[in-house]
Write a protein that holds these residues in place. Structure first.
Motif, PDB file in Angstrom:
ATOM      1  N   LEU A   1      64.783  39.822  65.201  1.00  0.00           N
ATOM      2  CA  LEU A   1      64.825  38.440  64.721  1.00  0.00           C
ATOM      3  C   LEU A   1      63.429  37.834  64.704  1.00  0.00           C
ATOM      4  CD1 LEU A   1      68.066  37.076  66.413  1.00  0.00           C
ATOM      5  CD2 LEU A   1      67.733  37.604  64.007  1.00  0.00           C
ATOM      6  N   ASP A   2      63.366  36.596  64.222  1.00  0.00           N
ATOM      7  CA  ASP A   2      62.077  35.917  64.133  1.00  0.00           C
ATOM      8  C   ASP A   2      61.477  35.710  65.526  1.00  0.00           C
ATOM      9  OD1 ASP A   2      64.243  34.292  64.603  1.00  0.00           O
ATOM     10  OD2 ASP A   2      63.455  32.547  63.557  1.00  0.00           O
ATOM     11  N   GLY A   3      60.161  35.539  65.556  1.00  0.00           N
ATOM     12  CA  GLY A   3      59.460  35.412  66.830  1.00  0.00           C
ATOM     13  C   GLY A   3      59.086  33.977  67.139  1.00  0.00           C
ATOM     14  N   ILE A   4      60.044  33.210  67.622  1.00  0.00           N
ATOM     15  CA  ILE A   4      59.715  31.854  68.089  1.00  0.00           C
ATOM     16  C   ILE A   4      59.296  32.009  69.549  1.00  0.00           C
ATOM     17  CG2 ILE A   4      60.509  29.478  68.376  1.00  0.00           C
ATOM     18  CD1 ILE A   4      62.564  29.982  66.200  1.00  0.00           C
ATOM     19  N   CYS A   5      58.011  32.314  69.742  1.00  0.00           N
ATOM     20  CA  CYS A   5      57.468  32.646  71.061  1.00  0.00           C
ATOM     21  C   CYS A   5      56.832  31.415  71.703  1.00  0.00           C
ATOM     22  CB  CYS A   5      56.423  33.757  70.938  1.00  0.00           C
ATOM     23  SG  CYS A   5      57.052  35.259  70.151  1.00  0.00           S
ATOM     24  N   HIS A   6      56.926  31.332  73.023  1.00  0.00           N
ATOM     25  CA  HIS A   6      56.425  30.186  73.782  1.00  0.00           C
ATOM     26  C   HIS A   6      55.368  30.603  74.797  1.00  0.00           C
ATOM     27  CE1 HIS A   6      60.385  28.917  72.336  1.00  0.00           C
ATOM     28  NE2 HIS A   6      60.011  27.666  72.505  1.00  0.00           N
ATOM     29  N   THR A   7      54.408  29.720  75.016  1.00  0.00           N
ATOM     30  CA  THR A   7      53.495  29.826  76.146  1.00  0.00           C
ATOM     31  C   THR A   7      53.596  28.540  76.955  1.00  0.00           C
ATOM     32  OG1 THR A   7      51.959  31.313  75.020  1.00  0.00           O
ATOM     33  CG2 THR A   7      51.094  30.057  76.878  1.00  0.00           C
ATOM     34  N   TYR A   8      53.827  28.697  78.248  1.00  0.00           N
ATOM     35  CA  TYR A   8      53.955  27.545  79.149  1.00  0.00           C
ATOM     36  C   TYR A   8      52.746  27.500  80.080  1.00  0.00           C
ATOM     37  CZ  TYR A   8      55.422  25.003  83.362  1.00  0.00           C
ATOM     38  OH  TYR A   8      55.465  24.169  84.445  1.00  0.00           O
ATOM     39  N   VAL A   9      52.033  26.364  80.064  1.00  0.00           N
ATOM     40  CA  VAL A   9      50.884  26.154  80.942  1.00  0.00           C
ATOM     41  C   VAL A   9      51.339  25.328  82.133  1.00  0.00           C
ATOM     42  CG1 VAL A   9      48.568  25.198  81.150  1.00  0.00           C
ATOM     43  CG2 VAL A   9      49.271  26.299  79.003  1.00  0.00           C
ATOM     44  N   ASP A  10      51.392  25.966  83.271  1.00  0.00           N
ATOM     45  CA  ASP A  10      51.880  25.334  84.499  1.00  0.00           C
ATOM     46  C   ASP A  10      50.791  24.451  85.123  1.00  0.00           C
ATOM     47  OD1 ASP A  10      53.912  25.211  86.683  1.00  0.00           O
ATOM     48  OD2 ASP A  10      52.319  26.205  87.832  1.00  0.00           O
ATOM     49  N   ALA A  11      51.214  23.533  85.984  1.00  0.00           N
ATOM     50  CA  ALA A  11      50.263  22.660  86.685  1.00  0.00           C
ATOM     51  C   ALA A  11      49.256  23.454  87.500  1.00  0.00           C
ATOM     52  CB  ALA A  11      51.016  21.692  87.596  1.00  0.00           C
ATOM     53  N   GLU A  12      49.657  24.631  87.982  1.00  0.00           N
ATOM     54  CA  GLU A  12      48.770  25.443  88.808  1.00  0.00           C
ATOM     55  C   GLU A  12      48.076  26.558  88.011  1.00  0.00           C
ATOM     56  OE1 GLU A  12      50.158  26.117  93.002  1.00  0.00           O
ATOM     57  OE2 GLU A  12      52.068  25.455  92.126  1.00  0.00           O
ATOM     58  N   ALA A  13      47.981  26.383  86.708  1.00  0.00           N
ATOM     59  CA  ALA A  13      47.247  27.355  85.894  1.00  0.00           C
ATOM     60  C   ALA A  13      45.748  27.177  86.083  1.00  0.00           C
ATOM     61  CB  ALA A  13      47.606  27.167  84.418  1.00  0.00           C
ATOM     62  N   ASP A  14      45.026  28.283  85.984  1.00  0.00           N
ATOM     63  CA  ASP A  14      43.563  28.203  85.949  1.00  0.00           C
ATOM     64  C   ASP A  14      43.156  27.641  84.582  1.00  0.00           C
ATOM     65  OD1 ASP A  14      40.946  29.712  84.887  1.00  0.00           O
ATOM     66  OD2 ASP A  14      40.774  29.430  87.054  1.00  0.00           O
ATOM     67  N   PRO A  15      42.438  26.517  84.540  1.00  0.00           N
ATOM     68  CA  PRO A  15      42.148  25.855  83.252  1.00  0.00           C
ATOM     69  C   PRO A  15      41.426  26.751  82.254  1.00  0.00           C
ATOM     70  CG  PRO A  15      41.685  24.363  85.070  1.00  0.00           C
ATOM     71  CD  PRO A  15      41.964  25.697  85.684  1.00  0.00           C
ATOM     72  N   GLU A  16      40.443  27.503  82.686  1.00  0.00           N
ATOM     73  CA  GLU A  16      39.698  28.351  81.752  1.00  0.00           C
ATOM     74  C   GLU A  16      40.555  29.525  81.276  1.00  0.00           C
ATOM     75  OE1 GLU A  16      36.768  27.630  80.308  1.00  0.00           O
ATOM     76  OE2 GLU A  16      37.119  25.727  81.354  1.00  0.00           O
ATOM     77  N   MET A  17      41.362  30.074  82.178  1.00  0.00           N
ATOM     78  CA  MET A  17      42.282  31.131  81.766  1.00  0.00           C
ATOM     79  C   MET A  17      43.259  30.606  80.724  1.00  0.00           C
ATOM     80  SD  MET A  17      45.108  33.267  84.005  1.00  0.00           S
ATOM     81  CE  MET A  17      43.915  34.094  85.051  1.00  0.00           C
ATOM     82  N   ALA A  18      43.764  29.400  80.960  1.00  0.00           N
ATOM     83  CA  ALA A  18      44.716  28.810  80.026  1.00  0.00           C
ATOM     84  C   ALA A  18      44.092  28.619  78.654  1.00  0.00           C
ATOM     85  CB  ALA A  18      45.235  27.480  80.573  1.00  0.00           C
ATOM     86  N   ARG A  19      42.845  28.153  78.619  1.00  0.00           N
ATOM     87  CA  ARG A  19      42.156  27.967  77.335  1.00  0.00           C
ATOM     88  C   ARG A  19      42.071  29.280  76.564  1.00  0.00           C
ATOM     89  NH1 ARG A  19      36.560  24.667  77.837  1.00  0.00           N
ATOM     90  NH2 ARG A  19      36.619  25.060  75.569  1.00  0.00           N
ATOM     91  N   ALA A  20      41.627  30.316  77.238  1.00  0.00           N
ATOM     92  CA  ALA A  20      41.425  31.607  76.572  1.00  0.00           C
ATOM     93  C   ALA A  20      42.748  32.208  76.104  1.00  0.00           C
ATOM     94  CB  ALA A  20      40.709  32.571  77.509  1.00  0.00           C
ATOM     95  N   ILE A  21      43.775  32.140  76.954  1.00  0.00           N
ATOM     96  CA  ILE A  21      45.058  32.761  76.607  1.00  0.00           C
ATOM     97  C   ILE A  21      45.732  32.020  75.465  1.00  0.00           C
ATOM     98  CG2 ILE A  21      47.408  33.186  77.429  1.00  0.00           C
ATOM     99  CD1 ILE A  21      46.211  33.911  80.143  1.00  0.00           C
TER     100      ILE A  21
END
Length: 426
Positions: A235-255
């Motif tokens: 099926l179609d790819g309705i994919c999600h990314t969730y950025v948690d409050a405890e995410a590393d900010p720079e990691m989150a930006r890159a990912i």
């Protein structure tokens, strides 16, 4: 040379049935083919693709020109495009499949009964696999290679947009089969781009064992509704990314940037970004990166307040696979609300969480009901090659038979072999 044809009526039916009979006969020979012969064919296919790269590029140029005249989007054109690097990737993918263990003949379990019977469950091919896909011409090689490795014959139906490319690639694949002494009919394509041929294909229960559709929602729905043959859904790819409050900010930006923008037209591209409300304090650079990369953002009121360049998201955006440089963005209250949103709107393809908290990650990974769930990495890794499978036919979003990347091992069934010594049942 394989010819592109336009036929209808009884002549088309006769041709389709002839194709089916040839595929069934080939599948019987492939089921007994030793690994050495299958791997020889795969390597010969790869060599032929490299040798005929010029012809493949010329055919692809014809497809690209026609697609441009039709006004296809940039993302769809990218899916259709072949260049020297992508042709080499096709050839390398076939060689990688050759290096995989043979999935046929594996013992999946063995036990003895009190009456002395010895029972063993052994992996066997599915038989003939019909694969219906849209514009990506590399699927022709990936699908053929995986079917061959797993002892299955393949009947391919690519999209009309990639017809010339697919013909050129198929010629190389069939040359490789012949070089290894395997039936040319082990890999065939439908003799026409006429939609009527698909209707006939979906009713060929005597000759085709499984249908694997790979494409947009409309294609999948039509096949699921019309097929009299079991369907392995992609099926179609309705994919999600969730950025948690405890995410590393720079990691989150890159990912996040990679998950959306590396290639927007693939099914593993993130289509919705969920941001934990406390993470809004470091969300602005994430949005900046996306916009700078040319991504259109559609967000809820809080995201719009954070950046005036964000358009308002409508109800349909949470259920849309854009396959383009468009991303919907929503603020949620923690992982529980993120999970709730994903379960309501996801196509159950791939979801990712970015967090430094292992307990939060564990809850996300355990509770999300999708084929692939990822912690601290890009959804664009939702790919059989990246999983070490050599290649994939698609990402199965269903739950029966196979789920997630469908590689050679997933294209097998099993049978029970029972060995006795004269037992009769009382």
């Amino acid at each position: 040379m394989t010819a592109l044809k336009k036929e209808s009526g009884d002549a088309l039916l006769d041709e389709m049935l002839s194709l089916g009979r040839a595929a069934k006969a080939a599948s019987a020979k492939l089921a007994q083919a030793p690994r050495e012969k299958k791997d020889l064919a795969l390597r010969a296919m790869a060599a032929e693709i490299r040798a005929q790269a010029g012809k493949i590029l010329a055919a692809n140029e014809r497809d690209m020109k026609a697609a441009g005249e039709k006004g296809l989007s940039a993302a769809l054109l990218d899916r259709l495009l072949l260049d020297e690097q992508r042709i080499e990737a096709m050839a390398k993918g076939l060689e990688d499949i050759a290096e995989l263990p043979d999935p046929i003949g594996r013992s999946l379990g063995a036990w003895d009964r009190p009456n002395g019977l010895k029972i063993e469950r052994v992996a066997v091919p599915l038989g003939v696999i019909g694969i219906i896909y849209e514009s990506r011409p590399n699927v022709t090689a990936d699908a053929a290679g995986l079917c061959l490795k797993s002892g299955n014959a393949a009947v391919l139906r690519g999209g009309s947009e990639s017809a010339h490319s697919a013909v050129a690639i198929l010629d190389c694949l069939q040359e490789g089969l012949c070089a290894a002494g395997l039936p040319k009919a082990s890999v065939q394509r439908l003799p026409t781009t006429d939609r009527a041929a698909v209707g006939i294909m979906l009713g060929m229960t005597e000759y085709i064992d499984v249908i694997i559709p790979r494409g947009g929602k409309g294609l999948i729905e039509r096949i699921a509704n019309e097929s009299r043959i079991p369907v392995l859904k992609h099926l179609d790819g309705i994919c999600h990314t969730y950025v948690d409050a405890e995410a590393d900010p720079e990691m989150a930006r890159a990912i996040v940037l990679n998950a959306k923008m590396r290639r927007t037209g693939i099914c593993g591209a993130t289509e919705t970004l969920l941001i934990d409300r406390p993470a809004l304090k470091f969300a602005k650079p994430i949005l900046d990166d996306l916009i700078k990369a040319g991504c259109e953002l559609r967000g809820d009121a809080e995201i719009q307040a954070l950046d005036k360049r964000v358009e308002a998201a409508g109800a349909q955006d949470w259920d849309t696979e854009y396959l383009d440089a468009i991303l919907s963005v929503k603020v949620v209250n923690g992982v529980a609300e993120a999970i709730e949103h994903i379960e309501r709107h996801s196509s159950h393809h791939t979801e990712a969480i970015i967090t430094a908290n292992p307990q939060t990650a564990a809850r996300f990974l355990n509770e999300i009901d999708s084929g692939i769930v990822i912690w601290n990495s890009s959804t664009q890794f939702a790919d059989g090659g990246e999983f070490g499978m050599g290649a994939e036919i698609g990402i199965s979003t269903g739950k029966l038979h196979a789920r997630g990347p469908v590689g050679a091992e997933q294209l097998t069934s099993y049978k029970y072999i029972v060995r006795g010594s004269g037992q009769v049942r009382p």
